[in-house]
Design a protein around this motif. Structure first.
Motif: not given
Lengths: 335, 335
Positions: A61, A86-87, A89-92, B96, B107-108, B111
DNA sequence: CTGAAAGCGCTTACAG
DNA sequence: CTGAAAGCGCTTACAG
């Protein structure tokens, strides 16, 4: 050390399998034990280890994104577009500045590959044959942003640079200009530069204006770059009446130089830019330019990449987003 | 699937342990077998899987970096500084954009924690009590860039914002201004805004000027924001003769508004900015401002973080980098 | 100098 | 509905 799945399993009196199931919302868990697990998670403050998960799942991801230089306003917006979707869809994103240096590009490609990025976004002016080969060989999904591959080997999203340059040159011609300078990149093989030059020449030829090679000047994509180029331009015996610069920073520099030697813009010299830099409507004169939907280029690229990864649909083609001429005060009609 | 260490082991007729040793340059490998392994690596095009390595090593060589918005020129330079030094030391950054939104920040943070980032860089104007608690609880190394924690719980690198605002206000005072406006952030509790206000007030009080609350106007940190604020400022019955804006974009907007209503800058209104945005020397009038070494703030933060991780030395304190007043044309001496 | 084996923290067939 | 066990691709003590 941090708490791990085994710890919460013990705490909840279940197996790690069960904990994993509630973590991943797999439905076949008894409500009561689910609650017990949930409590244990809360109590222990457990946070799943995404690295372990990635190893098992073969999916991180995370995307790698290469841009020439985040310091340039243009790329900044593209990156923001990328990151925003990206945020969702849960990507970084792992961000890398390449300075368009082939060495760095290859190095970063390897980093992305080793770090098992699920996909790569390549943003820039040009993609070398070398790199595209390395990328296609590696079989990572990739999307190009702001440029495209002339041979369509990889999907991309960008404006049609040829058209954009044609339009803007045509705009100058329609305003009576026949001697039109072209301020471009030092990098001779920049894809975007080449496309734009095509459009410029096409516009000139469409009305029978002969291309004057002295009018093409190469320099840096910065304000200072435009400033220096205009200096050269003004020293030509038969100087142009208008100039197209390949970004607004260059355009601004060119304007300042013209002013510094006592010319007025646009009265004595018209200047047109590219990209619709946020400053362009706030300087004097305001700069006529062609806008690219930079944020969208980033957002669409990211979306495309995500789609590719999830649907295995590598039927992605290049897509062109619309450009738009923004008419402001830096061009004079001299008819 | 890609080739893995087992494959090259088979290819080279050695164990995976040996392959791993040559991969990591562990010295006790026979030269001849090392060569055999090397050949096998080249032949197979093997690339180590960093995820697997990370899981074992408990170290990802990646940092998480939070910034409000990469689209703002100021942050762009900080990020570039960070990335450049990360590149040198083999780190990568997950970038981010938080928009200074507490939800996104939390949230970040999660992550970053789940993705096992080795450290976190937090760049911004303000760090909430909530977030700093979450961070210190998690025990990830962190460095603050461009702001600092007043209670010194975490290391940071920034200018001394109080001093900077003092200096620039003092500069205005030294130029004969007594009625000085202050264009600041909407966000009331922004650490940087508070510090800067302190300095502004301190400067006024140091020469016995009474603080006029009407002169403090809150708005957006953008050109348009400055434009709108100047509009309000000009409607004051007793308008100021000079204004300090908390960034150059605001300053530019303020200048444009003043001009739009027929005032001349600096003749009728002095304006001073913050950050030395790259455009500030290219607009007319050029903008007097206080420069922060933004690239260095990023570079030093990253270096500090790397040091912390490698030496376990959490003896890092806040460090202040120097600011500098850049005198240009937007301030008039009215004595 | 080299290899067999355990283990990093997860997920998921498989069996019950 | 739940658990035991294998396996993702590495590294590294331990033994030889």
């Amino acid at each position: 050390m941090n708490v791990k799945i085994k710890d919460v399993a013990r705490e909840a009196n279940v197996s790690v399998a069960t904990v994993s199931r509630v973590l991943n919302n797999i439905p076949l868990v008894n409500d009561e034990t689910k609650k017990r697990v949930q409590d244990a998670i809360d109590r222990t403050g457990y946070k799943p280890n995404a690295i372990a998960r990635s190893l098992k799942m073969q999916r991180t991801n995370t995307f790698g994104i290469m841009i020439p230089d985040i310091t340039q306003a243009y790329y900044t917006q593209v990156v923001r577009g990328v990151e925003d979707v990206c945020n969702i869809y849960d990507y970084n994103i792992i961000l890398c500045n390449t300075d368009s240096d082939p060495i760095k590009e290859h190095t970063y490609l390897n980093v992305f590959l080793e770090k098992q990025c699920d996909g790569i976004l390549f943003i820039g002016k040009s993609l070398s044959e070398d790199l595209i080969l390395a990328i296609t060989n590696s079989r990572v999904p990739i999307v190009l942003g702001a440029l495209s591959d002339s041979e369509e080997r990889v999907p991309s999203v960008s404006i049609n640079n040829d058209e954009a340059a044609y339009d803007i040159t045509k705009y100058l011609i329609d305003n009576g200009h026949k001697k039109i300078g072209f301020l471009t990149d030092e990098d001779e093989i920049s894809y975007v530069g080449i496309e734009r030059k095509k459009g410029y020449i096409r516009a000139l030829e469409s009305v029978g204006i002969e291309v004057n090679n002295d009018y093409e000047l190469k320099g840096k994509y910065t304000i200072k770059g435009g400033y220096d180029l205009m200096d050269k331009m003004l020293k030509l015996k038969d100087r142009p009446t208008a100039v197209v610069a390949l970004n607004d920073e260059m355009a601004l520099g060119a304007i300042r130089k013209a002013e510094d030697v006592g010319l007025k813009v646009p009265e004595d010299m018209s200047v047109i830019g590219f990209n619709n830099f946020s400053i362009s409507e706030w300087v004097k004169p305001t700069i006529t330019t062609v806008a690219q939907p930079m944020y969208d280029i980033g957002a669409i690229s990211a979306r495309m990449l995500i789609k590719t990864i999830n649907n295995k649909q590598d039927e992605n083609k290049s897509i062109f987003v619309p450009h738009e001429i923004i008419i402001r005060d830096s061009v004079k009609n001299i008819e």
